[in-house]
Scaffold this motif. Sequence first.
Motif, PDB file in Angstrom:
ATOM      1  N   PHE A  95       1.163  -0.913   0.004  1.00 46.29           N
ATOM      2  CA  PHE A  95      -0.068  -0.131   0.284  1.00 46.29           C
ATOM      3  C   PHE A  95       1.213   1.626  -0.737  1.00 46.29           C
ATOM      4  O   PHE A  95       1.711   0.966   1.170  1.00 46.29           O
ATOM      5  CB  PHE A  95      -1.092  -0.185   1.341  1.00 46.29           C
ATOM      6  N   GLY A  96       0.445   2.010  -0.449  1.00 45.91           N
ATOM      7  CA  GLY A  96       0.856   3.574  -0.803  1.00 45.91           C
ATOM      8  C   GLY A  96       2.464   3.397  -1.809  1.00 45.91           C
ATOM      9  O   GLY A  96       2.279   2.272  -2.702  1.00 45.91           O
ATOM     10  N   ASP A  97       3.080   3.612  -2.319  1.00 43.97           N
ATOM     11  CA  ASP A  97       4.645   4.170  -2.996  1.00 43.97           C
ATOM     12  C   ASP A  97       5.577   4.611  -2.137  1.00 43.97           C
ATOM     13  O   ASP A  97       6.271   5.103  -1.575  1.00 43.97           O
ATOM     14  CB  ASP A  97       4.054   6.030  -3.246  1.00 43.97           C
ATOM     15  N   PRO A  98       6.398   2.780  -2.654  1.00 45.26           N
ATOM     16  CA  PRO A  98       7.443   2.797  -1.923  1.00 45.26           C
ATOM     17  C   PRO A  98       8.954   3.772  -2.342  1.00 45.26           C
ATOM     18  O   PRO A  98       9.550   3.910  -1.770  1.00 45.26           O
ATOM     19  CB  PRO A  98       7.912   1.630  -2.472  1.00 45.26           C
ATOM     20  N   THR A  99       8.613   4.610  -3.387  1.00 39.60           N
ATOM     21  CA  THR A  99       9.606   5.598  -3.720  1.00 39.60           C
ATOM     22  C   THR A  99       9.481   6.472  -3.599  1.00 39.60           C
ATOM     23  O   THR A  99      10.366   7.427  -3.381  1.00 39.60           O
ATOM     24  CB  THR A  99       9.088   5.557  -5.782  1.00 39.60           C
ATOM     25  N   ARG A 100       8.110   6.750  -2.368  1.00 43.86           N
ATOM     26  CA  ARG A 100       8.208   8.495  -1.811  1.00 43.86           C
ATOM     27  C   ARG A 100       8.440   7.823  -0.650  1.00 43.86           C
ATOM     28  O   ARG A 100       8.205   8.612   0.542  1.00 43.86           O
ATOM     29  CB  ARG A 100       6.944   8.511  -1.747  1.00 43.86           C
ATOM     30  N   GLY A 101       8.572   7.092  -0.502  1.00 45.50           N
ATOM     31  CA  GLY A 101       8.742   6.812   1.703  1.00 45.50           C
ATOM     32  C   GLY A 101       7.985   6.134   1.847  1.00 45.50           C
ATOM     33  O   GLY A 101       7.857   6.131   3.110  1.00 45.50           O
ATOM     34  N   ASP A 102       6.518   5.967   1.799  1.00 47.31           N
ATOM     35  CA  ASP A 102       5.608   5.578   2.481  1.00 47.31           C
ATOM     36  C   ASP A 102       4.628   4.531   1.498  1.00 47.31           C
ATOM     37  O   ASP A 102       3.865   4.621   1.726  1.00 47.31           O
ATOM     38  CB  ASP A 102       4.268   7.175   2.482  1.00 47.31           C
ATOM     39  N   GLY A 103       5.974   3.818   1.567  1.00 47.20           N
ATOM     40  CA  GLY A 103       4.841   2.500   1.025  1.00 47.20           C
ATOM     41  C   GLY A 103       4.905   1.036   1.882  1.00 47.20           C
ATOM     42  O   GLY A 103       5.527   0.844   3.294  1.00 47.20           O
ATOM     43  N   VAL A 104       3.688   0.651   2.582  1.00 47.62           N
ATOM     44  CA  VAL A 104       4.384  -0.232   3.388  1.00 47.62           C
ATOM     45  C   VAL A 104       3.517  -1.725   2.952  1.00 47.62           C
ATOM     46  O   VAL A 104       3.217  -2.336   2.052  1.00 47.62           O
ATOM     47  CB  VAL A 104       2.323  -0.229   4.948  1.00 47.62           C
ATOM     48  N   VAL A 105       4.331  -2.737   3.246  1.00 48.75           N
ATOM     49  CA  VAL A 105       4.077  -4.391   2.520  1.00 48.75           C
ATOM     50  C   VAL A 105       3.208  -4.824   3.520  1.00 48.75           C
ATOM     51  O   VAL A 105       3.365  -4.829   4.561  1.00 48.75           O
ATOM     52  CB  VAL A 105       5.291  -4.703   2.504  1.00 48.75           C
ATOM     53  N   ALA A 106       2.406  -5.105   2.591  1.00 53.46           N
ATOM     54  CA  ALA A 106       0.837  -5.932   3.752  1.00 53.46           C
ATOM     55  C   ALA A 106       1.174  -7.028   3.990  1.00 53.46           C
ATOM     56  O   ALA A 106       0.967  -8.418   4.728  1.00 53.46           O
ATOM     57  CB  ALA A 106      -0.346  -5.627   3.662  1.00 53.46           C
TER      58      ALA A 106
END
Length: 332
Positions: free
Chosen positions: A20-31
Amino acid sequence: MTDHSSHDVVISAENLSRTFGDPTRGDGVVAVDRLTLEVGRGEVFGFLGHNGAGKTTTVRLLNGVLTPTGGRLHVLGYDPLEDGATLRRYTGVLTETPSLDEKLSAWENLTIYARLYRVPETDIEARVEALLEAFELDTRASEMVGGYSRGMKQRLALARTLLHDPPLIFLDEPTAGLDPVAARSVQDLIMRLSERGDHTIFLCTHNLTEAQRLCHRVGVMERGRLVAIGTPEELAHELWQGVRLEVELDGCDPDALSLPSEVHDVSWDGVEHSLSLWIPRREAIPDLVTSLVNAGCRVYRVAPQEPTLEDVYFALHGEADRSDGPVAEVTS
């Protein structure tokens, strides 16, 4: 329980992931992180983990409600991403907090959902009647659901899940918040479904005693990753080296005992006159008893203690202090 390892595969996931979110922006969460598992037809599979471990996200992925960000997945032969609407005709999902129309009767609730599930109109009355009877709600079928107890509402929600007789059933905390009598009633219903052999049950639960009683195998999730999978006995064998014994004895000084060198983690309960210890293998039990008798002890009981699923669960989550024996790491 029946061995289901050779049955047809109902759920097949390979490196299944959801972020969830965008890992490239640093706000990604791996559920869900590279989940790989198979569940066989007729199996009761327990899916365990803390809140936030990824269980609910996994169920949504398996039903085609969420789109995976990676991996491959087939459920009942369907690709949930491509055939989600068709797949959901053959699955039943009981959420942790199922919604029921409390201003309608149990009969009305089930009849409405039977039509939504596309149960043939000619079959609805018989199907609803049979389920109300099976779940011991038939005598109050005409009452508004708002007057039902928590246990009755949960039984009704489970009956609703089975209206279209789905071959694959997802149950999320089916006994959460129920009193012991109501919880046992729901567990017995799950066992009866399992014994029929034509339903596969994917059970998400925090109740480890429930999982040990109901499940053929369990998978343990932590931070989106599957850290262990197998029967409770298989996981215990991987984690614990040796056997824990409870020995009831009298007539000797426990502190003065000269025990075999292979015995470890010895503790004495003076109230219960019980010696707790670990030995490396069951075959060492007779020699241990002989040494106790030679030391003048009267041995009344020797009971090997099998690790429970609770022991396994806390060991896997790094809480080895909840158990008495050494643990070995288990990974997926």
